[in-house]
Design an enzyme around this catalytic site. Structure first.
Site, PDB file in Angstrom:
ATOM      1  N   PHE A  50      -1.274  16.091   4.560  1.00 55.03           N
ATOM      2  CA  PHE A  50      -1.390  15.632   2.955  1.00 55.03           C
ATOM      3  C   PHE A  50      -0.094  15.755   2.223  1.00 55.03           C
ATOM      4  CE2 PHE A  50      -2.887  15.369  -1.374  1.00 55.03           C
ATOM      5  CZ  PHE A  50      -3.992  14.105  -1.245  1.00 55.03           C
ATOM      6  N   ASP A 109      -3.730   5.757   6.031  1.00 52.54           N
ATOM      7  CA  ASP A 109      -4.174   7.188   6.793  1.00 52.54           C
ATOM      8  C   ASP A 109      -4.969   6.847   8.105  1.00 52.54           C
ATOM      9  OD1 ASP A 109      -4.684   9.908   6.810  1.00 52.54           O
ATOM     10  OD2 ASP A 109      -6.076   9.690   5.548  1.00 52.54           O
ATOM     11  N   GLU A 119       0.886  -1.259  -0.022  1.00 51.98           N
ATOM     12  CA  GLU A 119      -0.043  -0.174  -0.078  1.00 51.98           C
ATOM     13  C   GLU A 119       0.801   1.103  -0.071  1.00 51.98           C
ATOM     14  OE1 GLU A 119      -2.543   1.486  -0.841  1.00 51.98           O
ATOM     15  OE2 GLU A 119      -4.088   1.182   0.431  1.00 51.98           O
ATOM     16  N   ASP A 120       0.389   2.172  -0.761  1.00 49.01           N
ATOM     17  CA  ASP A 120       1.441   3.582  -0.818  1.00 49.01           C
ATOM     18  C   ASP A 120       1.195   4.168   0.669  1.00 49.01           C
ATOM     19  OD1 ASP A 120      -1.438   4.118  -0.918  1.00 49.01           O
ATOM     20  OD2 ASP A 120      -1.377   5.461  -2.381  1.00 49.01           O
ATOM     21  N   LYS A 170       0.475   7.359   8.703  1.00 44.90           N
ATOM     22  CA  LYS A 170       0.280   8.431   9.626  1.00 44.90           C
ATOM     23  C   LYS A 170      -0.131   7.994  10.751  1.00 44.90           C
ATOM     24  CE  LYS A 170      -1.119  11.284   5.438  1.00 44.90           C
ATOM     25  NZ  LYS A 170      -2.224  12.047   4.842  1.00 44.90           N
TER      26      LYS A 170
HETATM   27  P1  IMP Z   1      -7.326   5.032   4.516  1.00 46.27           P
HETATM   28  O1  IMP Z   1      -8.384   4.212   4.296  1.00 46.27           O
HETATM   29  O2  IMP Z   1      -7.720   6.239   5.400  1.00 46.27           O
HETATM   30  O3  IMP Z   1      -6.263   4.302   5.429  1.00 46.27           O
HETATM   31  O4  IMP Z   1      -6.748   5.655   3.055  1.00 46.27           O
HETATM   32  C1  IMP Z   1      -5.875   5.219   2.482  1.00 46.27           C
HETATM   33  C2  IMP Z   1      -5.750   5.572   0.914  1.00 46.27           C
HETATM   34  O5  IMP Z   1      -6.260   7.182   1.053  1.00 46.27           O
HETATM   35  C3  IMP Z   1      -4.507   5.748   0.469  1.00 46.27           C
HETATM   36  O6  IMP Z   1      -4.373   4.319  -0.141  1.00 46.27           O
HETATM   37  C4  IMP Z   1      -4.233   6.861  -0.401  1.00 46.27           C
HETATM   38  O7  IMP Z   1      -4.953   6.285  -1.527  1.00 46.27           O
HETATM   39  C5  IMP Z   1      -5.322   8.004   0.203  1.00 46.27           C
HETATM   40  N1  IMP Z   1      -4.571   8.842   1.173  1.00 46.27           N
HETATM   41  C6  IMP Z   1      -4.457   8.850   2.333  1.00 46.27           C
HETATM   42  N2  IMP Z   1      -3.767   9.790   2.740  1.00 46.27           N
HETATM   43  C7  IMP Z   1      -3.072  10.513   1.373  1.00 46.27           C
HETATM   44  C8  IMP Z   1      -2.280  11.669   1.308  1.00 46.27           C
HETATM   45  O8  IMP Z   1      -1.556  12.166   2.168  1.00 46.27           O
HETATM   46  N3  IMP Z   1      -1.925  11.935  -0.074  1.00 46.27           N
HETATM   47  C9  IMP Z   1      -2.500  11.204  -0.848  1.00 46.27           C
HETATM   48  N4  IMP Z   1      -3.339  10.343  -0.764  1.00 46.27           N
HETATM   49  C10 IMP Z   1      -3.609   9.650   0.527  1.00 46.27           C
HETATM   50 MG    MG Z   2      -4.256   3.938  -1.819  1.00 47.14          MG
END
Ligand code: IMP
Ligand code: MG
Length: 180
Positions: A155, A106, A102-103, A134
């Site tokens: 972000f 969040d 995963e990139d 994060k």
């Molecule tokens: P989560 O489900 O909240 O963990 O969100 C994960 C996804 O949200 C990641 O795979 C990203 O595609 C996107 N995302 C979360 N934070 C960022 C950021 O700082 N920049 C760009 N994309 C983000």
């Molecule tokens: Mg993603």
């Protein structure tokens, strides 16, 4: 690396090419040790992880496979909120050593909702490699096994990460200016 405007928002340099490279090499070396003779199957989650997946995979010296999937989230017909489905996962995970790529993690919502579907297939093991994490934003409990960088709750953009579709092509990682 100067500041730059993407979609009218200002971003400043945050992680350099060599910092990113160093951490990916470290993760690759660790995975080479942990998965020797296990022929792991990597599942890279598109779109954001394509650069990380590519660079990490190049560091591997062990036998390993990779596939790419997309997660789609749609509103369920009941009040239980949305449902996550995956597109492109053709391989059977039964008895495989699986590593999710995963990139960025969040809130952890996406992965924590998706992981049970993978566990249903009874993989031999299931771990997560995230380039960025994060910790302050995490609300859905999730154990990350391989982390490139723990970053503040800001972000980020570049190296696969986008802002409204743009910025994925950047070699470095940038941080949104302001929003303290
Ligand atoms: P989560 O489900 O909240 O963990 O969100 C994960 C996804 O949200 C990641 O795979 C990203 O595609 C996107 N995302 C979360 N934070 C960022 C950021 O700082 N920049 C760009 N994309 C983000
Ligand atoms: Mg993603």
């Amino acid at each position: 690396m100067p500041e730059m405007l993407v979609n009218g928002r200002k971003f400043e340099p945050y992680l350099t090419v060599s910092q990113i490279d160093e951490q990916i090499k470290r993760l690759g070396a660790q995975i080479n040790m942990d998965y020797k003779d296990k022929r792991p199957l990597f599942i890279a989650i598109l779109n954001g992880s394509f650069m990380f997946a590519s660079d990490l995979f190049k560091e591997l010296t062990i036998d390993a496979e990779i596939c790419f999937i997309k997660l789609a989230s749609y509103k369920g017909t009941r009040s239980t909120g949305h449902v996550i489905t995956s597109i492109g996962l053709d391989e059977s995970l039964k008895d495989r050593h699986v590593i999710i790529i995963e990139d960025i993690v969040d809130t952890g919502k996406t992965l924590s909702e998706f992981l049970p579907q993978l566990k249903d297939q009874q993989p031999a093991s299931l771990k997560i490699a995230a380039l960025l994490h994060k910790p302050d934003a995490l609300v859905h409990p999730l154990k990350l096994d391989y982390i490139g960088f723990s970053v503040p709750n800001k972000f980020l953009l570049g190296f696969g990460l986008d802002y409204d579709g743009l910025g994925r092509n950047l070699k470095e990682i940038y941080k949104l200016v302001g929003e303290e």
